[in-house]
Scaffold this motif. Sequence first.
Motif, PDB file in Angstrom:
ATOM      1  N   UNK A 230      29.064   9.624 -46.767  1.00 38.96           N
ATOM      2  CA  UNK A 230      27.805   8.883 -46.975  1.00 38.96           C
ATOM      3  C   UNK A 230      27.483   8.529 -48.420  1.00 38.96           C
ATOM      4  N   UNK A 231      27.564   9.494 -49.333  1.00 36.66           N
ATOM      5  CA  UNK A 231      27.095   9.236 -50.695  1.00 36.66           C
ATOM      6  C   UNK A 231      28.034   8.335 -51.487  1.00 36.66           C
ATOM      7  N   UNK A 232      29.323   8.575 -51.390  1.00 36.75           N
ATOM      8  CA  UNK A 232      30.279   7.813 -52.181  1.00 36.75           C
ATOM      9  C   UNK A 232      30.320   8.277 -53.626  1.00 36.75           C
ATOM     10  N   UNK A 233      31.211   7.667 -54.409  1.00 35.50           N
ATOM     11  CA  UNK A 233      31.304   7.987 -55.832  1.00 35.50           C
ATOM     12  C   UNK A 233      30.034   7.521 -56.540  1.00 35.50           C
ATOM     13  N   UNK A 234      29.631   8.298 -57.546  1.00 34.76           N
ATOM     14  CA  UNK A 234      28.428   7.957 -58.300  1.00 34.76           C
ATOM     15  C   UNK A 234      28.604   8.344 -59.758  1.00 34.76           C
ATOM     16  N   UNK A 235      27.827   7.685 -60.608  1.00 34.13           N
ATOM     17  CA  UNK A 235      27.756   8.033 -62.025  1.00 34.13           C
ATOM     18  C   UNK A 235      26.363   8.586 -62.285  1.00 34.13           C
ATOM     19  N   UNK A 236      26.318   9.789 -62.820  1.00 34.61           N
ATOM     20  CA  UNK A 236      25.037  10.433 -63.105  1.00 34.61           C
ATOM     21  C   UNK A 236      24.745  10.305 -64.597  1.00 34.61           C
ATOM     22  N   UNK A 237      23.728   9.513 -64.988  1.00 34.01           N
ATOM     23  CA  UNK A 237      23.421   9.341 -66.415  1.00 34.01           C
ATOM     24  C   UNK A 237      22.818  10.607 -67.018  1.00 34.01           C
TER      25      UNK A 237
ATOM     26  N   UNK B 110      25.246  16.709 -53.170  1.00 33.39           N
ATOM     27  CA  UNK B 110      24.415  17.706 -52.489  1.00 33.39           C
ATOM     28  C   UNK B 110      24.021  18.886 -53.379  1.00 33.39           C
ATOM     29  N   UNK B 111      24.923  19.419 -54.233  1.00 28.06           N
ATOM     30  CA  UNK B 111      24.531  20.592 -55.026  1.00 28.06           C
ATOM     31  C   UNK B 111      23.578  20.279 -56.175  1.00 28.06           C
ATOM     32  N   UNK B 112      23.294  19.011 -56.440  1.00 28.91           N
ATOM     33  CA  UNK B 112      22.484  18.638 -57.595  1.00 28.91           C
ATOM     34  C   UNK B 112      20.998  18.621 -57.233  1.00 28.91           C
ATOM     35  N   UNK B 113      20.124  18.860 -58.219  1.00 29.26           N
ATOM     36  CA  UNK B 113      18.680  18.777 -57.957  1.00 29.26           C
ATOM     37  C   UNK B 113      18.282  17.383 -57.473  1.00 29.26           C
TER      38      UNK B 113
ATOM     39  N   UNK C  15      16.007  15.341 -58.467  1.00 31.21           N
ATOM     40  CA  UNK C  15      15.797  14.324 -59.497  1.00 31.21           C
ATOM     41  C   UNK C  15      17.124  13.760 -60.005  1.00 31.21           C
ATOM     42  N   UNK C  16      18.176  14.598 -60.022  1.00 34.92           N
ATOM     43  CA  UNK C  16      19.491  14.103 -60.416  1.00 34.92           C
ATOM     44  C   UNK C  16      20.066  13.179 -59.347  1.00 34.92           C
ATOM     45  N   UNK C  17      19.908  13.554 -58.098  1.00 35.33           N
ATOM     46  CA  UNK C  17      20.421  12.704 -57.016  1.00 35.33           C
ATOM     47  C   UNK C  17      19.737  11.342 -57.032  1.00 35.33           C
ATOM     48  N   UNK C  18      18.458  11.330 -57.397  1.00 33.56           N
ATOM     49  CA  UNK C  18      17.721  10.064 -57.433  1.00 33.56           C
ATOM     50  C   UNK C  18      18.192   9.178 -58.581  1.00 33.56           C
TER      51      UNK C  18
END
Length: 293
Positions: A262-269, A150-153, A155-158
């Motif tokens: 809802x979101x779960x763990x994610x890896x942000x490249x 949620x705190x990320x822009x 484009x980062x969430x996408x």
Amino acid sequence: MRRRLPPLSALRAFEAVARLGSVGRAAEELGRTHGAVSKQLQALRLDAGVALFDKVGTGLAPNAAGKRLAQAVGRALDDLGEAYGEVVREARAPALRIACSASFAMGWLAPRLSRFSKRYPDVRLQLSMTSAREMREERDADLVILWDRAPYPAEDRARAIRLADATFGPVAAPDYPIARRGEVLRVGRKIAHDHTAGAWAQWSRVSGLSIEAPTEVSFPHTHLCLQAAAAGMGVAVAERRLADADLTAGRLVAVAEFASLPDGFAALPHRTRPLSPQAQVFVDWLRVELDEP
């Protein structure tokens, strides 16, 4: 114990001549002169005290003693070349930089990294442990591991690559007093995380339960929240994997059901670098590990 070894400078010349059957071809392969290779063979013969080659036509062929030595030297040079190649590859290969919270690194990731290293010995990892707030400012990591997007822009969430469910629930010391009235938990103090304060709200929304507490305390790291809860300070909400050791040991108990957010763990490249093959390997490995009970 001191090793009894032949002149090491002569071994490469000996192995090349034994393999190629010619001083001239060995000299060409090694980048030496014909005379230099012949001199090395003579030095080795004098040190061994026995002839190692028989003359065959215009070339040389190892005799029985030479064959035994050639086999041993060939194996040793192969092993040396392989080991040296690994050292060079590791030194020159860029490390895969992973950023994650200190609690996730210490409580879940670090104990499993030996399995990754055994399976993928050529992938060098550089682990950067930080807080959830500092992770949002991370610019150099190849991958940032997170659960709260949620705190990320936008484009980062996408760009985020989903890894697994993040399952949160309230935990407390076994003797901490809790009153439950229907869908409401009443406790003396709620423990929150400084930088992911939305975890309580998300858990309430998904689980259908709410928590009422006259006081609240917060900490900058999940492991501090768990320690405070285990010490009887209040009720914390935590991801199941990070609380598992305390739950198994009986230092904490679940005071209500865990729920998948809802979101779960994610890896942000990285914002500009494409996902490298090494990063994809790590993402795939994380998915498998996070999926294990």
